[in-house]
Design a protein around this motif. Structure first.
Motif, mmCIF file in Angstrom:
data_model
loop_
_atom_site.group_PDB
_atom_site.id
_atom_site.type_symbol
_atom_site.label_atom_id
_atom_site.label_comp_id
_atom_site.label_asym_id
_atom_site.label_seq_id
_atom_site.Cartn_x
_atom_site.Cartn_y
_atom_site.Cartn_z
ATOM 1 N N SER A 139 26.168 -34.919 19.398
ATOM 2 C CA SER A 139 26.736 -34.996 18.040
ATOM 3 C C SER A 139 25.873 -35.872 17.131
ATOM 4 O O SER A 139 25.698 -35.575 15.940
ATOM 5 N N LEU A 140 25.316 -36.940 17.707
ATOM 6 C CA LEU A 140 24.439 -37.824 16.929
ATOM 7 C C LEU A 140 23.218 -37.049 16.438
ATOM 8 O O LEU A 140 22.865 -37.074 15.258
ATOM 9 N N GLN A 141 22.554 -36.348 17.373
ATOM 10 C CA GLN A 141 21.358 -35.583 16.993
ATOM 11 C C GLN A 141 21.695 -34.522 15.941
ATOM 12 O O GLN A 141 20.987 -34.373 14.947
ATOM 13 N N GLU A 142 22.789 -33.760 16.194
ATOM 14 C CA GLU A 142 23.127 -32.670 15.262
ATOM 15 C C GLU A 142 23.359 -33.226 13.857
ATOM 16 O O GLU A 142 22.909 -32.650 12.869
ATOM 17 N N THR A 143 24.070 -34.356 13.765
ATOM 18 C CA THR A 143 24.414 -34.904 12.446
ATOM 19 C C THR A 143 23.170 -35.468 11.760
ATOM 20 O O THR A 143 22.880 -35.134 10.608
ATOM 21 N N ALA A 144 22.414 -36.312 12.477
ATOM 22 C CA ALA A 144 21.239 -36.947 11.859
ATOM 23 C C ALA A 144 20.205 -35.893 11.462
ATOM 24 O O ALA A 144 19.624 -35.953 10.372
#
Ligand code: AMP
Ligand code: MG
Length: 327
Positions: A226-231
């Motif tokens: 989720s961190l990668q997708e959002t950033a």
């Protein structure tokens, strides 16, 4: 023309030797030693500089040996003069100054961020790209106009590399953590909603970092995904707006985070929509290395004499958009 480049801005001490023939550049050797802090901790500037001091002579000798070049054959020496951590920068500057004054070789202080861009252009063949610089020290979208790199978006707080490293350390990885987060993210496809913060064409990651830390107890892999997708979606949105505005026909990603496959995948989609060629710096040369500094020094040598030793400063916060590029 043969150059030696010395990089020591943060975690990496590296020396590289390159040969320049017209517009062509060949890397003859690029040797690095990377300071790794204990798990859960960030770079300690004093410890990193001690690491660089301890490794500088062995890295330099190995670099000379591998290139089969003798110090006396060098035409110029360049070193990364900033931006970076003061104690680390000083190690590279001292090595460069000592060699320059003893062997009477012209010396070139080089901006580290411009080094990332110039080596990226050389290795990919990109001519006039919109550049995404994503590393431990930078998150910037740039285009070149009238002798300077102009900023079309940047982070308002921490960089993309710091976001990944600080989150990684909070779950027990040792810095730098980007690759481990990418590997763990690849094992999940469950998205948890996280704060998405684009302001104008700038990004802000600090809220995203706190929020990801607060959801991590559910599942580490889902949090990394989720961190990668959002950033990366935030980065893709700002890159897309900059592409529309500048109408550039090339996109080049440089900096350590350029190693991330998911980031490339998302940016390739953006490029497709804009009929734009996509370039990414080869994995081995996306992170900090001496070749970046060496190549930029060789380019500067086309238009400038070496610096006098009294002008071989280091500048911790030397912004790349303040540098006039004349070559
Ligand atoms: P640099 O400052 O250019 O050497 O880049 C270092 C940064 O690149 C660190 O923050 C690393 O965590 C990050 N990095 C390295 N490999 C990856 C990867 N595969 N995915 C994301 N970030 C990465
Ligand atoms: Mg860097």
């Amino acid at each position: 023309m043969i150059g030696l480049g010395i990089e020591s801005t943060a975690h990496t001490f590296s020396c590289a030797i390159m040969e320049k023939n017209g517009k062509k550049g060949k890397i003859l050797s690029d040797v690095r030693k990377i300071y790794r802090p204990p798990g859960g901790e960030g770079i300690h500037p004093r410890e990193a500089s001690r690491h660089h001091i301890e490794n500088s002579s062995s890295v330099l000798s190995q670099c000379l040996q591998e290139s089969k070049i003798k110090i006396n054959d060098l035409d110029i020496i360049s070193y990364a003069a900033g931006p970076g951590l003061g104690p680390c920068l000083r190690v590279g500057a001292v090595v460069a100054r000592s060699l320059s004054s003893y062997y009477k070789i012209p010396i070139y202080p080089v901006n580290h961020a411009i080094g990332h861009i110039e080596l990226g252009k050389l290795l990919t063949g990109a001519k006039n790209p919109l550049v995404l610089l994503v590393s431990g020290g930078h998150t910037m979208i740039l285009a070149f106009l009238n002798k300077q790199w102009r900023v079309f978006g940047e982070t308002l707080d921490i960089t993309l590399g710091q976001l990944l490293d600080q989150f990684g350390r909070s779950i027990g990885f040792a810095s730098p953590c980007g690759r481990e987060i990418e590997n763990l993210a690849n094992t999940s496809s469950t998205y948890t909603t996280l704060p998405y913060s684009v302001k104008g064409n700038d990004v802000s990651f600090s809220g995203l970092l706190s929020a990801t830390k607060s959801v991590v107890s559910n599942n580490k892999a889902d949090a990394c995904f989720s961190l990668q997708e959002t950033a990366f979606a935030m980065i893709s949105e700002t890159v897309e707006r900059a592409l529309s505005f500048t109408e550039k026909k090339e996109l080049l990603i440089v900096g350590g985070v350029a190693a991330n496959k998911r980031l490339s995948e998302m940016l390739k989609d953006v490029c497709k929509r804009h009929g734009c060629k996509f370039f990414v710096t080869p994995l081995k040369f996306s992170g900090d290395c001496g070749s970046q500094i060496c190549w930029t020094g060789l380019l500067e040598n086309q238009v400038k004499k070496g610096a006098s030793l009294e002008k071989t400063f280091v500048t911790q916060s030397w912004r790349l958009d303040s540098v006039v590029v004349n070559y």
